[in-house]
Design a protein around this motif. Sequence first.
Motif, PDB file in Angstrom:
ATOM      1  N   GLN A 126      -6.927  17.213 -43.469  1.00  0.00           N
ATOM      2  CA  GLN A 126      -8.167  16.987 -44.031  1.00  0.00           C
ATOM      3  C   GLN A 126      -8.463  15.590 -44.342  1.00  0.00           C
ATOM      4  OE1 GLN A 126      -7.220  19.291 -47.478  1.00  0.00           O
ATOM      5  NE2 GLN A 126      -9.006  20.756 -47.374  1.00  0.00           N
ATOM      6  N   VAL A 127      -7.623  14.623 -44.601  1.00  0.00           N
ATOM      7  CA  VAL A 127      -7.731  13.251 -44.758  1.00  0.00           C
ATOM      8  C   VAL A 127      -7.707  12.724 -43.058  1.00  0.00           C
ATOM      9  CG1 VAL A 127      -6.480  11.113 -45.314  1.00  0.00           C
ATOM     10  CG2 VAL A 127      -6.452  13.006 -46.707  1.00  0.00           C
ATOM     11  N   ALA A 128      -7.122  13.209 -42.365  1.00  0.00           N
ATOM     12  CA  ALA A 128      -7.182  12.888 -40.948  1.00  0.00           C
ATOM     13  C   ALA A 128      -8.720  12.951 -40.431  1.00  0.00           C
ATOM     14  CB  ALA A 128      -6.319  13.324 -39.874  1.00  0.00           C
ATOM     15  N   PRO A 130      -3.774  13.753 -37.608  1.00  0.00           N
ATOM     16  CA  PRO A 130      -2.844  14.090 -38.849  1.00  0.00           C
ATOM     17  C   PRO A 130      -1.659  13.115 -38.526  1.00  0.00           C
ATOM     18  CG  PRO A 130      -3.864  16.177 -37.984  1.00  0.00           C
ATOM     19  CD  PRO A 130      -4.208  15.389 -36.959  1.00  0.00           C
ATOM     20  N   LEU A 131      -1.022  13.252 -37.479  1.00  0.00           N
ATOM     21  CA  LEU A 131       0.135  12.267 -37.120  1.00  0.00           C
ATOM     22  C   LEU A 131      -0.071  10.884 -37.656  1.00  0.00           C
ATOM     23  CD1 LEU A 131       3.225  11.910 -36.149  1.00  0.00           C
ATOM     24  CD2 LEU A 131       2.166  11.598 -33.821  1.00  0.00           C
ATOM     25  N   TRP A 165       1.130   6.822 -41.687  1.00  0.00           N
ATOM     26  CA  TRP A 165       0.691   5.784 -42.873  1.00  0.00           C
ATOM     27  C   TRP A 165       1.454   6.282 -44.046  1.00  0.00           C
ATOM     28  CZ3 TRP A 165      -5.307   6.383 -41.551  1.00  0.00           C
ATOM     29  CH2 TRP A 165      -5.531   5.463 -40.117  1.00  0.00           C
ATOM     30  N   GLU A 166       1.566   7.350 -44.261  1.00  0.00           N
ATOM     31  CA  GLU A 166       2.247   7.607 -45.693  1.00  0.00           C
ATOM     32  C   GLU A 166       3.645   7.376 -45.736  1.00  0.00           C
ATOM     33  OE1 GLU A 166       1.556  11.830 -46.462  1.00  0.00           O
ATOM     34  OE2 GLU A 166      -0.834  11.319 -46.863  1.00  0.00           O
ATOM     35  N   ALA A 180     -12.125   2.827 -44.553  1.00  0.00           N
ATOM     36  CA  ALA A 180     -12.294   4.162 -45.059  1.00  0.00           C
ATOM     37  C   ALA A 180     -11.177   4.731 -45.710  1.00  0.00           C
ATOM     38  CB  ALA A 180     -12.732   5.145 -44.004  1.00  0.00           C
ATOM     39  N   TYR A 181      -9.870   4.493 -45.103  1.00  0.00           N
ATOM     40  CA  TYR A 181      -8.845   4.961 -45.728  1.00  0.00           C
ATOM     41  C   TYR A 181      -8.363   4.171 -47.231  1.00  0.00           C
ATOM     42  CZ  TYR A 181      -3.654   6.469 -45.852  1.00  0.00           C
ATOM     43  OH  TYR A 181      -2.783   7.170 -46.188  1.00  0.00           O
ATOM     44  N   SER A 182      -8.839   3.138 -47.074  1.00  0.00           N
ATOM     45  CA  SER A 182      -8.639   2.314 -48.192  1.00  0.00           C
ATOM     46  C   SER A 182      -9.633   2.719 -49.297  1.00  0.00           C
ATOM     47  CB  SER A 182      -8.781   0.841 -47.994  1.00  0.00           C
ATOM     48  OG  SER A 182      -8.675  -0.011 -49.429  1.00  0.00           O
TER      49      SER A 182
END
Length: 74
Positions: free
Chosen positions: A22-24, A31-32, A37-38, A52-54
Motif C-alpha cells: 500500500q505504501v509503495a 514494495p521491495l 528503505w525500512e 512524498a515518503y517523508s
Amino acid sequence: MPLLPPAFRGPLRRAAGLTQRQVAQAIGVRPLQILRWEAGEAEPRPGERRAAYSRLLQGLAQQHPDVITSTAVP
C-alpha cells in the motif's frame, strides 16, 4: 523535509495498519523499495518520491506519537 530514521519507518507503517504494498503504491515505487528503505539498506533519492515518503512518515508520526517514543534508535 528530512526522513525519519529507518528504525521508525516499519513500526509507523504497521501502527497505521498499512502494508508495504500500500505504501509503495501511494509513493509510486515497488514494495521491495519500501522493504529496503525500512531496513535501512537504501534511501529514497531526492525528488518527488522522497518528499512524498517523508510527508507520509511525518503524518504517521503525528497520528502515532507512541511509536516514536517507544522505538529506540540504534
